[in-house]
Motif scaffolding. Structure first.
Motif, PDB file in Angstrom:
ATOM      1  N   PRO A 250       0.825  -1.202   0.000  1.00 39.33           N
ATOM      2  CA  PRO A 250       0.000   0.000   0.000  1.00 39.33           C
ATOM      3  C   PRO A 250       0.864   1.258   0.000  1.00 39.33           C
ATOM      4  O   PRO A 250       1.976   1.265   0.546  1.00 39.33           O
ATOM      5  CB  PRO A 250      -0.804  -0.107   1.297  1.00 39.33           C
ATOM      6  CG  PRO A 250       0.008  -1.000   2.169  1.00 39.33           C
ATOM      7  CD  PRO A 250       0.712  -1.953   1.254  1.00 39.33           C
ATOM      8  N   ASP A 251       0.361   2.327  -0.620  1.00 41.94           N
ATOM      9  CA  ASP A 251       1.056   3.610  -0.613  1.00 41.94           C
ATOM     10  C   ASP A 251       0.984   4.195   0.791  1.00 41.94           C
ATOM     11  O   ASP A 251      -0.087   4.256   1.391  1.00 41.94           O
ATOM     12  CB  ASP A 251       0.411   4.584  -1.597  1.00 41.94           C
ATOM     13  CG  ASP A 251       0.561   4.117  -3.030  1.00 41.94           C
ATOM     14  OD1 ASP A 251       1.535   3.400  -3.294  1.00 41.94           O
ATOM     15  OD2 ASP A 251      -0.284   4.473  -3.854  1.00 41.94           O
TER      16      ASP A 251
ATOM     17  N   PRO B 256      -1.008   3.682   5.695  1.00 45.42           N
ATOM     18  CA  PRO B 256      -1.638   3.543   4.384  1.00 45.42           C
ATOM     19  C   PRO B 256      -2.572   4.713   4.102  1.00 45.42           C
ATOM     20  O   PRO B 256      -3.242   5.215   5.007  1.00 45.42           O
ATOM     21  CB  PRO B 256      -2.427   2.233   4.497  1.00 45.42           C
ATOM     22  CG  PRO B 256      -1.758   1.475   5.587  1.00 45.42           C
ATOM     23  CD  PRO B 256      -1.238   2.507   6.537  1.00 45.42           C
ATOM     24  N   ARG B 257      -2.637   5.115   2.842  1.00 45.49           N
ATOM     25  CA  ARG B 257      -3.431   6.286   2.457  1.00 45.49           C
ATOM     26  C   ARG B 257      -4.899   6.135   2.847  1.00 45.49           C
ATOM     27  O   ARG B 257      -5.539   7.075   3.285  1.00 45.49           O
ATOM     28  CB  ARG B 257      -3.320   6.509   0.953  1.00 45.49           C
ATOM     29  CG  ARG B 257      -4.060   7.721   0.451  1.00 45.49           C
ATOM     30  CD  ARG B 257      -3.880   7.909  -1.029  1.00 45.49           C
ATOM     31  NE  ARG B 257      -2.495   8.061  -1.418  1.00 45.49           N
ATOM     32  CZ  ARG B 257      -1.828   9.218  -1.360  1.00 45.49           C
ATOM     33  NH1 ARG B 257      -2.434  10.299  -0.950  1.00 45.49           N
ATOM     34  NH2 ARG B 257      -0.574   9.274  -1.723  1.00 45.49           N
ATOM     35  N   ARG B 258      -5.447   4.938   2.737  1.00 46.27           N
ATOM     36  CA  ARG B 258      -6.870   4.762   3.023  1.00 46.27           C
ATOM     37  C   ARG B 258      -7.194   4.858   4.507  1.00 46.27           C
ATOM     38  O   ARG B 258      -8.362   4.982   4.876  1.00 46.27           O
ATOM     39  CB  ARG B 258      -7.371   3.434   2.451  1.00 46.27           C
ATOM     40  CG  ARG B 258      -6.748   2.225   3.084  1.00 46.27           C
ATOM     41  CD  ARG B 258      -7.139   0.965   2.314  1.00 46.27           C
ATOM     42  NE  ARG B 258      -6.592  -0.206   2.924  1.00 46.27           N
ATOM     43  CZ  ARG B 258      -7.229  -0.936   3.834  1.00 46.27           C
ATOM     44  NH1 ARG B 258      -8.436  -0.609   4.210  1.00 46.27           N
ATOM     45  NH2 ARG B 258      -6.651  -1.993   4.350  1.00 46.27           N
ATOM     46  N   LEU B 259      -6.169   4.797   5.372  1.00 42.98           N
ATOM     47  CA  LEU B 259      -6.398   4.903   6.812  1.00 42.98           C
ATOM     48  C   LEU B 259      -5.981   6.253   7.385  1.00 42.98           C
ATOM     49  O   LEU B 259      -6.112   6.476   8.582  1.00 42.98           O
ATOM     50  CB  LEU B 259      -5.629   3.792   7.544  1.00 42.98           C
ATOM     51  CG  LEU B 259      -6.047   2.367   7.215  1.00 42.98           C
ATOM     52  CD1 LEU B 259      -5.155   1.389   7.954  1.00 42.98           C
ATOM     53  CD2 LEU B 259      -7.495   2.141   7.577  1.00 42.98           C
TER      54      LEU B 259
ATOM     55  N   LYS C 273      -7.244   9.336   7.262  1.00 43.21           N
ATOM     56  CA  LYS C 273      -8.288  10.110   7.934  1.00 43.21           C
ATOM     57  C   LYS C 273      -8.684   9.491   9.268  1.00 43.21           C
ATOM     58  O   LYS C 273      -9.004  10.200  10.217  1.00 43.21           O
ATOM     59  CB  LYS C 273      -9.503  10.257   7.033  1.00 43.21           C
ATOM     60  CG  LYS C 273      -9.309  11.273   5.949  1.00 43.21           C
ATOM     61  CD  LYS C 273     -10.610  11.648   5.309  1.00 43.21           C
ATOM     62  CE  LYS C 273     -10.354  12.714   4.267  1.00 43.21           C
ATOM     63  NZ  LYS C 273     -11.578  13.202   3.672  1.00 43.21           N
TER      64      LYS C 273
END
Length: 56
Positions: free
Chosen positions: A25-26, A40-43, A45
């Motif tokens: 993941p990025d 990870p970018r999706r976490l 926020k």
């Protein structure tokens, strides 16, 4: 829905599936309460809102 017209051999199926690769993941830098971590970018926020804690 797509339906195969011919039976695909087991060797052909396995060789097709073997091409799949997982990617790391990025990661982005997040600063929460003066602590910086790569998450990870999706976490990102969730960390900023306090739903997840940055571990040591």
């Amino acid at each position: 829905m797509a339906v195969p017209k011919f039976k695909m051999s087991r060797a052909r199926t396995h060789s097709r599936r073997s091409q799949w690769k997982a990617h790391n993941p990025d990661l982005v830098q997040v600063t929460v309460r003066g602590r910086t971590a790569a998450v990870p970018r999706r976490l990102a926020k969730a960390y900023q809102r306090g739903l997840l804690e940055i571990e040591n």
